[in-house]
Design a protein around this motif. Sequence first.
Motif, PDB file in Angstrom:
ATOM      1  N   ASN A  96       0.815  -1.216   0.000  1.00  0.00           N
ATOM      2  CA  ASN A  96       0.000   0.000   0.000  1.00  0.00           C
ATOM      3  C   ASN A  96       0.856   1.277   0.000  1.00  0.00           C
ATOM      4  OD1 ASN A  96       0.838  -0.418   2.593  1.00  0.00           O
ATOM      5  ND2 ASN A  96      -1.125   0.048   3.552  1.00  0.00           N
ATOM      6  N   TRP A  98       3.659   1.587  -1.776  1.00  0.00           N
ATOM      7  CA  TRP A  98       4.024   1.760  -3.178  1.00  0.00           C
ATOM      8  C   TRP A  98       2.832   2.201  -4.016  1.00  0.00           C
ATOM      9  CZ3 TRP A  98       8.800   2.530  -4.248  1.00  0.00           C
ATOM     10  CH2 TRP A  98       9.776   1.996  -3.406  1.00  0.00           C
ATOM     11  N   VAL A  99       1.652   1.718  -3.708  1.00  0.00           N
ATOM     12  CA  VAL A  99       0.452   2.158  -4.423  1.00  0.00           C
ATOM     13  C   VAL A  99       0.213   3.650  -4.173  1.00  0.00           C
ATOM     14  CG1 VAL A  99      -2.065   1.937  -4.517  1.00  0.00           C
ATOM     15  CG2 VAL A  99      -0.639  -0.106  -4.471  1.00  0.00           C
ATOM     16  N   ALA A 100       0.371   4.076  -2.934  1.00  0.00           N
ATOM     17  CA  ALA A 100       0.191   5.490  -2.604  1.00  0.00           C
ATOM     18  C   ALA A 100       1.228   6.359  -3.311  1.00  0.00           C
ATOM     19  CB  ALA A 100       0.263   5.695  -1.093  1.00  0.00           C
ATOM     20  N   PHE A 102       2.922   5.672  -6.083  1.00  0.00           N
ATOM     21  CA  PHE A 102       2.648   5.662  -7.517  1.00  0.00           C
ATOM     22  C   PHE A 102       1.463   6.570  -7.850  1.00  0.00           C
ATOM     23  CE2 PHE A 102       0.442   3.944 -11.235  1.00  0.00           C
ATOM     24  CZ  PHE A 102       1.453   4.090 -12.182  1.00  0.00           C
ATOM     25  N   THR A 103       0.424   6.520  -7.021  1.00  0.00           N
ATOM     26  CA  THR A 103      -0.757   7.355  -7.242  1.00  0.00           C
ATOM     27  C   THR A 103      -0.403   8.831  -7.150  1.00  0.00           C
ATOM     28  OG1 THR A 103      -2.165   5.613  -6.341  1.00  0.00           O
ATOM     29  CG2 THR A 103      -3.097   7.827  -6.445  1.00  0.00           C
ATOM     30  N   LEU A 104       0.350   9.209  -6.131  1.00  0.00           N
ATOM     31  CA  LEU A 104       0.745  10.615  -5.981  1.00  0.00           C
ATOM     32  C   LEU A 104       1.634  11.072  -7.130  1.00  0.00           C
ATOM     33  CD1 LEU A 104       1.380  10.759  -2.141  1.00  0.00           C
ATOM     34  CD2 LEU A 104      -0.513  11.767  -3.406  1.00  0.00           C
ATOM     35  N   TYR A 106       1.693   9.804 -10.185  1.00  0.00           N
ATOM     36  CA  TYR A 106       0.845   9.837 -11.368  1.00  0.00           C
ATOM     37  C   TYR A 106      -0.006  11.107 -11.386  1.00  0.00           C
ATOM     38  CZ  TYR A 106      -2.506   8.050 -14.820  1.00  0.00           C
ATOM     39  OH  TYR A 106      -3.293   7.890 -15.917  1.00  0.00           O
ATOM     40  N   ILE A 107      -0.624  11.437 -10.265  1.00  0.00           N
ATOM     41  CA  ILE A 107      -1.455  12.636 -10.175  1.00  0.00           C
ATOM     42  C   ILE A 107      -0.607  13.892 -10.371  1.00  0.00           C
ATOM     43  CG2 ILE A 107      -2.809  14.039  -8.567  1.00  0.00           C
ATOM     44  CD1 ILE A 107      -3.902  11.385  -7.451  1.00  0.00           C
ATOM     45  N   ASP A 108       0.573  13.938  -9.771  1.00  0.00           N
ATOM     46  CA  ASP A 108       1.435  15.110  -9.908  1.00  0.00           C
ATOM     47  C   ASP A 108       1.885  15.296 -11.345  1.00  0.00           C
ATOM     48  OD1 ASP A 108       2.881  17.359  -8.830  1.00  0.00           O
ATOM     49  OD2 ASP A 108       4.699  16.185  -9.166  1.00  0.00           O
TER      50      ASP A 108
END
Length: 157
Positions: A96, A98-100, A102-104, A106-108
């Motif tokens: 979780n 690494w998922v967080a 990657f998500t941040l 990607y969004i940035d």
Amino acid sequence: MTGACTGGKMRSPTFWLGTAGFLIMSFGLMKEIKGSMIYGMLFVTLVSWIRGTSVTHFPNNRTGESRYEYFKRVVDFHTIKSTAGAISFSQFNRSNVWVALFTLLYIDVLATTGSLYTLAEIGGFVDEQGNIEGEYQAYMVDGGATAVGAPWESQQL
């Protein structure tokens, strides 16, 4: 409300401080002085830090004291003993995390790319191939600002 417009007269010291900052910016832009927007903001910021004035961000009350104590912690220099080893990477093996991350990321990247290309296209800075001059530097500045701003943002939460 203290300092508001009463009887048609502008008596708010913060209004006049803001007006002075605006005039500094306007004069600098009119004379084509590079950084004039920053100079106006710095002037207003530095003047509002002075305690005991009617425009201070740190008045002599509970809220002002709380703001001032927080301000002192932000601008205080810490010895390496108090900051060395403060970050622990022991939990980075959890999925979780690494998922967080990657998500941040990607969004940035999406937010930066969308804003950069939209503003560059509006400003006419995109060439025929869809490239922007200084694109690499823009991403580096965004990455640096994200890295510097992240600890500040986490303290606000």
